[in-house]
Design a protein around this motif. Structure first.
Motif, PDB file in Angstrom:
ATOM      1  N   ARG A  28      46.378  37.581  43.373  1.00  0.00           N
ATOM      2  CA  ARG A  28      46.342  38.983  43.782  1.00  0.00           C
ATOM      3  C   ARG A  28      46.493  39.924  42.594  1.00  0.00           C
ATOM      4  O   ARG A  28      45.885  40.996  42.560  1.00  0.00           O
ATOM      5  CB  ARG A  28      47.444  39.240  44.799  1.00  0.00           C
ATOM      6  CG  ARG A  28      47.237  38.470  46.104  1.00  0.00           C
ATOM      7  CD  ARG A  28      48.465  38.500  46.984  1.00  0.00           C
ATOM      8  NE  ARG A  28      48.300  37.659  48.173  1.00  0.00           N
ATOM      9  CZ  ARG A  28      49.255  37.395  49.043  1.00  0.00           C
ATOM     10  NH1 ARG A  28      50.477  37.913  48.855  1.00  0.00           N
ATOM     11  NH2 ARG A  28      49.019  36.618  50.086  1.00  0.00           N
ATOM     12  N   ARG A  39      43.220  39.940  40.852  1.00  0.00           N
ATOM     13  CA  ARG A  39      42.134  40.295  41.785  1.00  0.00           C
ATOM     14  C   ARG A  39      40.975  39.300  41.689  1.00  0.00           C
ATOM     15  O   ARG A  39      39.794  39.672  41.650  1.00  0.00           O
ATOM     16  CB  ARG A  39      41.626  41.708  41.510  1.00  0.00           C
ATOM     17  CG  ARG A  39      42.691  42.783  41.717  1.00  0.00           C
ATOM     18  CD  ARG A  39      42.130  44.163  41.477  1.00  0.00           C
ATOM     19  NE  ARG A  39      43.139  45.202  41.696  1.00  0.00           N
ATOM     20  CZ  ARG A  39      42.913  46.504  41.549  1.00  0.00           C
ATOM     21  NH1 ARG A  39      41.707  46.928  41.195  1.00  0.00           N
ATOM     22  NH2 ARG A  39      43.882  47.375  41.761  1.00  0.00           N
ATOM     23  N   GLU A  85      38.091  39.208  44.312  1.00  0.00           N
ATOM     24  CA  GLU A  85      37.067  40.249  44.270  1.00  0.00           C
ATOM     25  C   GLU A  85      35.929  39.912  43.311  1.00  0.00           C
ATOM     26  O   GLU A  85      34.941  40.652  43.246  1.00  0.00           O
ATOM     27  CB  GLU A  85      37.695  41.585  43.862  1.00  0.00           C
ATOM     28  CG  GLU A  85      38.792  42.060  44.802  1.00  0.00           C
ATOM     29  CD  GLU A  85      39.442  43.345  44.331  1.00  0.00           C
ATOM     30  OE1 GLU A  85      38.937  43.913  43.324  1.00  0.00           O
ATOM     31  OE2 GLU A  85      40.440  43.771  44.933  1.00  0.00           O
TER      32      GLU A  85
END
Length: 216
Positions: free
Chosen positions: A86, A89, A92
């Motif tokens: 997280r 990221r 993504e």
């Protein structure tokens, strides 16, 4: 056996020696050129096992192998790995999602898949007779390997802080709740006392009690 005798034995069996040497050296060279290069980045973290100021346990007694092993388990835990995912990221990234799609055909959770992949290339070892833990990560890209090693160390530090702070927050919530209940009980008691005095025409002229009630 002298060194001269050792050389004479090697010369007598030089064909066997050369065959074994080539059988080991040649495959190793071929594999080194064929297999993709992988880089290992290492980041170190110092375990600070100072006790709580309210605890009577001595600092020396805490620095045991069990403490270091516990910290290693925390670094290798899913909680730290998910914090890394997280924080960077990674879910993504189009490349990561394409690899997840090719590997699982879109089945499951991409974050869980990433956690498993990151933990495969993670290696955590304690320092020799010290409170230092070495976190190493292997990857084809040296910069990516260094970034992941540093990310795991930072995620571990943040998680360790949470593990220390969360119990304090729970204690604070508990005491705040008990203090609120005590205030409500005091207000109800004062209300009943005032109602009783009003019904029986009693007045309280002792200012000291008013001050003590105010303090309560």
């Amino acid at each position: 056996m002298s060194f001269r005798q050792f050389l004479s034995i090697l010369l007598a069996r030089k064909r066997l020696f050369l065959a074994v040497l080539l059988g080991v050296l040649v495959p190793a060279l071929v594999l080194s050129f064929v297999l993709p290069k992988r880089y290992t980045a290492v980041a170190s973290v110092v375990v600070d096992a100072k006790p709580d100021p309210l605890s009577a346990i001595a600092y020396q007694s805490l620095m045991t192998p069990g403490v270091i092993a516990t910290q290693i388990d925390i670094i290798q835990s899913d909680r730290v790995a998910r914090r890394v995912v997280r924080g960077l990221r990674l879910t993504e990234s189009p490349e990561v999602r394409q690899q997840w799609q090719d590997d699982t055909n879109g089945q499951g959770d991409v974050e869980t898949w990433l956690v498993d992949r990151l933990q495969r290339d993670l290696d955590v070892k304690p320092g020799r007779e010290s409170s230092v833990i070495n976190v190493s990560y292997k990857a084809a890209d040296p910069r990516f390997a260094a970034g992941l090693a540093n990310a795991f160390v930072q995620a571990y530090i943040d998680t360790a802080v949470e593990l220390r702070v969360d119990p304090a927050k729970q204690f604070t919530t508990f005491f705040d709740t008990r203090a609120k209940e005590a205030r409500e009980a005091l207000e109800k008691a004062q209300s009943k006392l005032s109602q009783f005095q009003a019904e029986h025409g009693q007045t309280n002229s002792d200012e000291r009690l008013d001050v003590e009630n105010q303090r309560l």
